[in-house]
Write an enzyme that holds these catalytic residues in place. Structure first.
Site, PDB file in Angstrom:
ATOM      1  N   TRP A 185       1.368  -1.022  -0.409  1.00  4.29           N
ATOM      2  CA  TRP A 185      -0.109  -0.062  -0.090  1.00  4.29           C
ATOM      3  C   TRP A 185       0.947   1.058   0.320  1.00  4.29           C
ATOM      4  O   TRP A 185       1.633   1.517   0.833  1.00  4.29           O
ATOM      5  CB  TRP A 185      -0.921   0.123   0.826  1.00  4.29           C
ATOM      6  CG  TRP A 185      -1.566   1.462   1.738  1.00  4.29           C
ATOM      7  CD1 TRP A 185      -2.390   2.184   0.269  1.00  4.29           C
ATOM      8  CD2 TRP A 185      -0.968   2.051   2.063  1.00  4.29           C
ATOM      9  NE1 TRP A 185      -2.768   3.266   0.813  1.00  4.29           N
ATOM     10  CE2 TRP A 185      -1.863   3.441   1.379  1.00  4.29           C
ATOM     11  CE3 TRP A 185      -0.266   2.851   3.588  1.00  4.29           C
ATOM     12  CZ2 TRP A 185      -2.092   5.011   2.127  1.00  4.29           C
ATOM     13  CZ3 TRP A 185      -0.395   3.847   4.495  1.00  4.29           C
ATOM     14  CH2 TRP A 185      -1.444   4.779   4.181  1.00  4.29           C
ATOM     15  N   GLU A 226      -2.864  -2.391  -1.821  1.00  2.76           N
ATOM     16  CA  GLU A 226      -4.162  -2.594  -1.708  1.00  2.76           C
ATOM     17  C   GLU A 226      -5.260  -0.849  -2.665  1.00  2.76           C
ATOM     18  O   GLU A 226      -3.894   0.231  -2.179  1.00  2.76           O
ATOM     19  CB  GLU A 226      -3.936  -2.327   0.304  1.00  2.76           C
ATOM     20  CG  GLU A 226      -5.056  -1.421   0.785  1.00  2.76           C
ATOM     21  CD  GLU A 226      -4.132  -1.288   1.399  1.00  2.76           C
ATOM     22  OE1 GLU A 226      -3.708  -1.309   2.154  1.00  2.76           O
ATOM     23  OE2 GLU A 226      -5.572  -0.936   3.251  1.00  2.76           O
ATOM     24  N   LYS A 228      -6.881   3.070  -2.925  1.00  5.62           N
ATOM     25  CA  LYS A 228      -7.305   3.950  -1.768  1.00  5.62           C
ATOM     26  C   LYS A 228      -8.359   4.880  -2.584  1.00  5.62           C
ATOM     27  O   LYS A 228      -8.505   5.327  -3.727  1.00  5.62           O
ATOM     28  CB  LYS A 228      -6.465   3.935  -0.779  1.00  5.62           C
ATOM     29  CG  LYS A 228      -6.846   4.687   0.620  1.00  5.62           C
ATOM     30  CD  LYS A 228      -6.257   4.861   2.190  1.00  5.62           C
ATOM     31  CE  LYS A 228      -6.359   6.246   2.323  1.00  5.62           C
ATOM     32  NZ  LYS A 228      -5.369   6.178   3.823  1.00  5.62           N
ATOM     33  N   ASP A 259      -9.686  -3.024   1.208  1.00  9.78           N
ATOM     34  CA  ASP A 259     -10.104  -2.103   2.602  1.00  9.78           C
ATOM     35  C   ASP A 259     -10.570  -1.909   2.712  1.00  9.78           C
ATOM     36  O   ASP A 259     -11.487  -0.501   1.609  1.00  9.78           O
ATOM     37  CB  ASP A 259      -9.197  -1.603   2.994  1.00  9.78           C
ATOM     38  CG  ASP A 259      -8.297  -1.072   4.482  1.00  9.78           C
ATOM     39  OD1 ASP A 259      -9.949  -0.321   4.997  1.00  9.78           O
ATOM     40  OD2 ASP A 259      -7.757  -1.312   5.236  1.00  9.78           O
ATOM     41  N   HIS A 262     -11.708   1.957   2.710  1.00 14.55           N
ATOM     42  CA  HIS A 262     -11.114   3.054   1.620  1.00 14.55           C
ATOM     43  C   HIS A 262     -12.017   3.139  -0.041  1.00 14.55           C
ATOM     44  O   HIS A 262     -11.622   3.348  -0.876  1.00 14.55           O
ATOM     45  CB  HIS A 262      -9.859   2.229   0.335  1.00 14.55           C
ATOM     46  CG  HIS A 262      -8.789   2.143   1.399  1.00 14.55           C
ATOM     47  ND1 HIS A 262      -7.878   1.592   1.535  1.00 14.55           N
ATOM     48  CD2 HIS A 262      -9.075   2.963   2.981  1.00 14.55           C
ATOM     49  CE1 HIS A 262      -6.583   1.706   2.503  1.00 14.55           C
ATOM     50  NE2 HIS A 262      -7.110   1.971   3.199  1.00 14.55           N
ATOM     51  N   HIS A 286      -8.200  -6.331   4.170  1.00 12.33           N
ATOM     52  CA  HIS A 286      -8.996  -5.143   5.060  1.00 12.33           C
ATOM     53  C   HIS A 286      -9.761  -4.701   6.327  1.00 12.33           C
ATOM     54  O   HIS A 286     -10.656  -4.283   5.517  1.00 12.33           O
ATOM     55  CB  HIS A 286      -7.788  -4.185   4.924  1.00 12.33           C
ATOM     56  CG  HIS A 286      -6.043  -4.027   4.927  1.00 12.33           C
ATOM     57  ND1 HIS A 286      -5.237  -3.196   4.793  1.00 12.33           N
ATOM     58  CD2 HIS A 286      -5.967  -5.533   5.163  1.00 12.33           C
ATOM     59  CE1 HIS A 286      -3.964  -3.349   4.939  1.00 12.33           C
ATOM     60  NE2 HIS A 286      -4.173  -5.022   5.082  1.00 12.33           N
ATOM     61  N   ASP A 294     -12.032   7.667   6.722  1.00  7.46           N
ATOM     62  CA  ASP A 294     -11.711   5.936   6.752  1.00  7.46           C
ATOM     63  C   ASP A 294     -10.628   5.882   8.498  1.00  7.46           C
ATOM     64  O   ASP A 294      -9.228   6.295   8.296  1.00  7.46           O
ATOM     65  CB  ASP A 294     -10.376   5.858   5.860  1.00  7.46           C
ATOM     66  CG  ASP A 294      -9.095   5.090   5.870  1.00  7.46           C
ATOM     67  OD1 ASP A 294      -9.868   3.720   6.241  1.00  7.46           O
ATOM     68  OD2 ASP A 294      -8.315   4.575   5.249  1.00  7.46           O
ATOM     69  N   ASP A 296     -10.264   3.850  10.664  1.00 11.46           N
ATOM     70  CA  ASP A 296      -9.395   3.137  11.391  1.00 11.46           C
ATOM     71  C   ASP A 296     -10.811   2.478  12.548  1.00 11.46           C
ATOM     72  O   ASP A 296      -9.358   2.017  13.608  1.00 11.46           O
ATOM     73  CB  ASP A 296      -8.124   2.835  11.082  1.00 11.46           C
ATOM     74  CG  ASP A 296      -7.772   2.790   9.599  1.00 11.46           C
ATOM     75  OD1 ASP A 296      -8.621   1.508   9.318  1.00 11.46           O
ATOM     76  OD2 ASP A 296      -7.000   3.722   9.221  1.00 11.46           O
ATOM     77  N   ASP A 325      -7.473  -4.020  10.251  1.00 14.94           N
ATOM     78  CA  ASP A 325      -6.786  -3.043  10.126  1.00 14.94           C
ATOM     79  C   ASP A 325      -7.964  -2.018  11.050  1.00 14.94           C
ATOM     80  O   ASP A 325      -8.200  -1.138  10.308  1.00 14.94           O
ATOM     81  CB  ASP A 325      -6.613  -2.598   8.668  1.00 14.94           C
ATOM     82  CG  ASP A 325      -5.923  -1.429   8.626  1.00 14.94           C
ATOM     83  OD1 ASP A 325      -4.664  -1.052   8.954  1.00 14.94           O
ATOM     84  OD2 ASP A 325      -5.179  -0.795   7.817  1.00 14.94           O
TER      85      ASP A 325
HETATM   86  C1  RNT Z   1      -3.445   2.824   5.280  1.00 15.93           C
HETATM   87  C2  RNT Z   1      -4.265   1.418   4.702  1.00 15.93           C
HETATM   88  C3  RNT Z   1      -3.283   0.445   5.163  1.00 15.93           C
HETATM   89  C4  RNT Z   1      -2.644   1.206   6.342  1.00 15.93           C
HETATM   90  C5  RNT Z   1      -1.312  -0.478   7.127  1.00 15.93           C
HETATM   91  C6  RNT Z   1      -0.641   0.860   7.764  1.00 15.93           C
HETATM   92  O1  RNT Z   1      -4.782   3.748   5.409  1.00 15.93           O
HETATM   93  O2  RNT Z   1      -5.544   1.369   5.060  1.00 15.93           O
HETATM   94  O3  RNT Z   1      -3.479  -0.592   5.185  1.00 15.93           O
HETATM   95  O4  RNT Z   1      -3.850   0.961   7.272  1.00 15.93           O
HETATM   96  O5  RNT Z   1      -0.840  -0.745   6.104  1.00 15.93           O
HETATM   97 ZN    ZN Z   2      -5.485  -1.240   4.952  1.00 14.61          ZN
END
Ligand code: RNT
Ligand code: ZN
Length: 417
Positions: A185, A226, A228, A259, A262, A286, A294, A296, A325
């Site tokens: 990523w 990955e 985004k 993810d 994203h 993820h 986003d 998290d 994640d």
């Molecule tokens: C970032 C991505 C990525 C990170 C990690 C730490 O937006 O989601 O996966 O969260 O690699």
């Molecule tokens: Zn991620």
């Protein structure tokens, strides 16, 4: 194993009426690994620099007791893993290298020996290791760009990093005897509307080509990419967008990684899984929880995660690398780790005992009346009893008993840091 409770037997019968075998579901879930990210323990700081997080991602909160350094992180990770029912893998970032005495290597020069301590950690617990190059929190990220930078020196540095990470992942797979997933990523993007969207993407593709040209052993590792939509400070343009990453992955035999933080808020990762699996043997996820962005947040047993789990199960969860994640620094970090894991595990069980076959038959025969009615009726099936039985078979307490252990650990360990 203690004798099954009557509650579980009653639940098993109720589910059987929907054509669901709860014992088989529990067995399947026990064998399904979830990859547990190491970065919840220390707010994505890592060990190889000053620990200032950038790359458009952010950990918020200042709850006391965060892990600093390898010993504390390993201690917390170990404790958190002990409270997670079912099979786990560990998921590391390159910035968590643990250098042998007297050695330091920059990201372009890290080697397997810088991860020996992690291999020991994994092997002592019989865990597989997944890996991530770290393309952020480093001075060679120039103007927010890495593999897509116009500066060839910057690109070269990060190409070397990518190749180094392939070697390290191969080493993990060899040493643990378990396949490793290496996830790429890159945070590359722009704050303002770009004047040229094409050139950075072209450079990103060429840099990735150079990394892959170094070769890797497909019998040992898989490489995922990955995508985004945006990050903090790079709101207007992301080089590694969904289209870029999907197209690049399919063309080059990589594993697309989605993810669920994203995408635009009304997009559904659950809906995307089937399309991806039609054109790629494997995909990776993820699993996270975005709140308005986003962010998290720690995963919860909510509609979004249940839909993702349902689709994963319908398409074959064994084809999907399931990884977590999220990073929350506003509450006890270990409780965050465990609670998010349990929520996703619960969602997977929920999906495995969903009467998918019966409902799909209704859809195929266009009996939409029955489809609606059964979909509503199943909502009140006695799922909690099945979850408790899963926990029991996985050797864990069924309820929030684990939190008492975390509170004790906070008193004995975290509060003394
Ligand atoms: C970032 C991505 C990525 C990170 C990690 C730490 O937006 O989601 O996966 O969260 O690699
Ligand atoms: Zn991620």
């Amino acid at each position: 194993m203690k004798k099954e409770t009557g509650r579980y037997e009653a639940a098993r019968d109720r589910y059987a009426a929907f054509g669901v075998d709860t014992d088989a579901a529990i067995d399947r879930l026990l064998a399904l690994p979830i990859s547990v990210h190491c970065w919840q323990g220390d707010d994505v700081r890592g060990f190889d620099g000053p620990g200032v997080l950038d790359g458009g991602i952010q950990t918020t909160g200042n709850y006391p007791g965060a892990a600093h350094g390898p010993a504390e992180l390993m201690q917390d990770y170990d404790f958190a893993l002990s409270l997670m029912p079912g099979k786990s893998r560990i998921n590391l970032h390159a910035c968590y290298a643990i250098f042998p005495e007297g050695r330091f290597a920059d990201r372009d020069a890290i080697e397997p020996r810088d991860f020996e301590a992690w291999v020991r950690f994994a092997n002592e617990r019989d865990l597989g290791i997944d890996f991530n190059p770290t393309f952020f929190s480093h001075p060679m990220v120039k103007n927010g760009l890495t593999l897509s930078s116009p500066d060839p020196e910057v690109r070269d540095f990060w190409v070397k990093h990518g190749i180094a990470c392939l070697r390290i992942a191969e080493y993990f797979a060899k040493e643990t005897g378990k396949r490793s997933l290496v996830n790429f990523w890159m945070p590359d993007g722009l704050k303002e509307t770009p004047a040229d969207r094409y050139s950075p993407r072209k450079r990103m593709a060429e840099s990735l080509d150079r990394i892959l040209a170094a070769g890797y052993d497909r019998s040992l590792i898989s490489v995922s990419l990955e995508s985004k939509v945006f990050g903090i400070g790079v709101e207007s343009y992301t080089v590694g967008s969904a289209e870029f990453c999907t197209a690049y992955s399919i063309k080059n035999g990589l594993v697309p990684l989605m993810d669920n933080g994203h995408y635009h808020p009304t997009e559904s990762v659950a809906d995307k899984i089937s399309s991806m699996l039609l054109f790629s043997d494997r995909i990776a996820l993820h699993v996270t929880r975005g709140v308005r962005w986003d962010s998290d947040h720690v995963c919860r047993f909510d509609d979004e995660i249940r839909e993702i789990a349902l689709e994963a199960v319908r398409c074959g969860p064994e084809k999907i690398c399931l990884a977590l994640d999220y990073f929350d620094a506003s509450i006890n970090r270990i409780a965050a780790w465990v609670s998010g894991y349990r929520a996703f595990r619960k969602a997977l069980l929920f999906a495995l005992v969903h009467p998918g076959k019966m409902l799909a038959e209704c859809q195929e025969s266009c009996d939409f009346t029955k489809l609606l009615v059964l979909s509503e009726e199943i909502k009140t099936a006695p799922f909690p009893a099945v979850w408790e039985e899963f926990c029991r078979r996985a050797g864990a307490a069924p309820g929030a008993e684990w939190l008492e252990k975390v509170e004790e650990y906070e008193k004995e360990v975290l509060s003394k840091r």
